[in-house]
Structure formats: C-alpha cells, structure tokens
Design a protein around this motif. Structure first.
Motif, mmCIF file in Angstrom:
data_model
loop_
_atom_site.group_PDB
_atom_site.id
_atom_site.type_symbol
_atom_site.label_atom_id
_atom_site.label_comp_id
_atom_site.label_asym_id
_atom_site.label_seq_id
_atom_site.Cartn_x
_atom_site.Cartn_y
_atom_site.Cartn_z
ATOM 1 N N MET A 13 -8.204 -17.056 25.764
ATOM 2 C CA MET A 13 -9.211 -17.403 26.753
ATOM 3 C C MET A 13 -9.081 -16.565 28.030
ATOM 4 O O MET A 13 -9.997 -16.486 28.816
ATOM 5 N N VAL A 14 -7.919 -15.933 28.249
ATOM 6 C CA VAL A 14 -7.691 -15.143 29.450
ATOM 7 C C VAL A 14 -8.206 -13.729 29.202
ATOM 8 O O VAL A 14 -7.910 -13.128 28.180
ATOM 9 N N GLN A 108 -6.872 -6.657 39.547
ATOM 10 C CA GLN A 108 -6.888 -7.962 38.890
ATOM 11 C C GLN A 108 -5.574 -8.668 39.219
ATOM 12 O O GLN A 108 -4.494 -8.161 38.927
ATOM 13 N N VAL A 109 -5.680 -9.828 39.860
ATOM 14 C CA VAL A 109 -4.527 -10.599 40.304
ATOM 15 C C VAL A 109 -4.382 -11.813 39.384
ATOM 16 O O VAL A 109 -5.317 -12.610 39.263
ATOM 17 N N ILE A 110 -3.230 -11.928 38.747
ATOM 18 C CA ILE A 110 -2.949 -13.084 37.895
ATOM 19 C C ILE A 110 -2.159 -14.097 38.731
ATOM 20 O O ILE A 110 -1.067 -13.804 39.220
ATOM 21 N N VAL A 111 -2.753 -15.272 38.906
ATOM 22 C CA VAL A 111 -2.161 -16.346 39.705
ATOM 23 C C VAL A 111 -1.745 -17.467 38.759
ATOM 24 O O VAL A 111 -2.565 -17.964 37.985
ATOM 25 N N HIS A 148 -6.835 -17.323 37.449
ATOM 26 C CA HIS A 148 -5.858 -18.403 37.559
ATOM 27 C C HIS A 148 -5.470 -18.911 36.181
ATOM 28 O O HIS A 148 -6.322 -19.117 35.325
ATOM 29 N N GLN A 149 -4.164 -19.102 35.996
ATOM 30 C CA GLN A 149 -3.632 -19.664 34.761
ATOM 31 C C GLN A 149 -2.903 -20.962 35.101
ATOM 32 O O GLN A 149 -2.128 -21.008 36.060
ATOM 33 N N GLN A 150 -3.166 -21.997 34.336
ATOM 34 C CA GLN A 150 -2.465 -23.273 34.489
ATOM 35 C C GLN A 150 -1.196 -23.185 33.650
ATOM 36 O O GLN A 150 -1.264 -22.928 32.446
ATOM 37 N N VAL A 151 -0.038 -23.387 34.287
ATOM 38 C CA VAL A 151 1.238 -23.253 33.599
ATOM 39 C C VAL A 151 2.027 -24.548 33.753
ATOM 40 O O VAL A 151 2.328 -24.971 34.877
ATOM 41 N N SER A 152 2.357 -25.159 32.612
ATOM 42 C CA SER A 152 3.150 -26.375 32.630
ATOM 43 C C SER A 152 4.606 -26.017 32.869
ATOM 44 O O SER A 152 5.169 -25.159 32.189
ATOM 45 N N ARG A 153 5.202 -26.681 33.845
ATOM 46 C CA ARG A 153 6.613 -26.458 34.177
ATOM 47 C C ARG A 153 7.442 -27.360 33.277
ATOM 48 O O ARG A 153 7.246 -28.564 33.249
ATOM 49 N N SER A 154 8.383 -26.763 32.531
ATOM 50 C CA SER A 154 9.221 -27.596 31.665
ATOM 51 C C SER A 154 10.254 -28.333 32.509
ATOM 52 O O SER A 154 10.660 -27.870 33.575
#
Length: 157
Positions: A13-14, A108-111, A148-154
């Motif tokens: 999707m990115v 392109q900035v990846i956040v 923007h990417q949503q990243v789950s913190r383990s």
C-alpha cells in the motif's frame, strides 16, 4: 502465516521509493522531542527560515533555544512532522528516511508514527502528548512529499 501476509499487504500500500543509494538524502536529527498544545493538530512542515524555525521551537518542549541548533538557513532547511495530540507517552514519531525522487522531481519523506502494540502493558506517561520530529537537510529543497506509516511498537513481555 496470516501475520506475514498482512504485513506484505501493508507494504504494498506504500508508494515505491527509489532504491539507488545515491537517491538517499542525508539528514541530521534535531532534538525537539515533544510539542505543546500549539501542535495539537497534525502538520507536516518545511521550515525555510529562522523566524519559522523559532516559532516551531517555541511550540515544543525543547530546552534548547532556537538559535542554538546550529542551522544555517542559507544552506539548510528543516523538515518536521507533528502527529497531533495522542493519549499517552507510548506514542511517538520519527522521520525514517528522505529520498530524492527524480520524476516528478521531489523529496519523499517517510514518517513513522509509532503506537503501542496490542496488549501492551508497559508503563507510559499518562498524559496527552504531542509528538514531533524534525531534521535538517541541505538545500536545494523544492517540493516535499510526506508519507506516513503506522508502526506498532512491540512490548517487552
């Protein structure tokens, strides 16, 4: 196997970024850490002068005055992202990468927006927080695209 296929779906999707090493843009991370309620709404910023920078720093909890970050606005630009109000200190934001894209020409900035993983029981600051991230890049900087990417913190168990 299901978790792996879900991750692959998210990656598809990115938008694809350039992969050549010379397309990566070097940047220096600025220690601004948290915003104040002035940054309660999400915002992606390209800060091109000292006045704008000082206004931004005034809206953070930075202990460093704006003129002591060592930014030369004649040669550099600040790229920043604020993700708005979050319910606790387990949320944060980081600029992961910046890539020079040739067509159409842009940066392109990846956040990465980090959030606590499912079932996390780690101790978090129990207060509303306003995560921000800021970096410095060399000029010239034209059009900037933020992804923007949503990243789950383990969480530790």
């Amino acid at each position: 196997m299901r978790a792996v296929s879900s991750c692959l779906f998210l990656l598809l999707m990115v938008p694809v970024v350039a992969t050549r090493a010379d397309d990566a843009v070097e940047f220096r991370v600025l220690d601004v850490q948290q915003g104040t309620p002035e940054l309660s709404a999400p915002a992606d910023l390209v800060i091109r002068d000292e006045r704008q920078w000082c206004e931004f720093v005034a809206a953070t909890l930075s202990p460093v005055p704006c003129d002591e970050f060592g930014i030369d606005f004649g040669r550099e630009v600040v790229i920043a992202s604020a993700i708005g109000a979050r319910p606790n200190g387990c949320y944060s934001v980081a600029i992961r990468s910046i890539t020079k894209i040739r067509r159409p020409r842009r940066l392109q900035v990846i956040v990465a927006e980090l959030f606590p993983g499912r079932g996390c029981t780690i101790a978090c600051t129990q207060a509303i927080v306003y995560p921000v991230a800021a970096v410095v890049v060399s000029k010239p900087v034209g059009r900037v695209e933020f992804l923007h990417q949503q990243v789950s913190r383990s969480c530790p168990r």
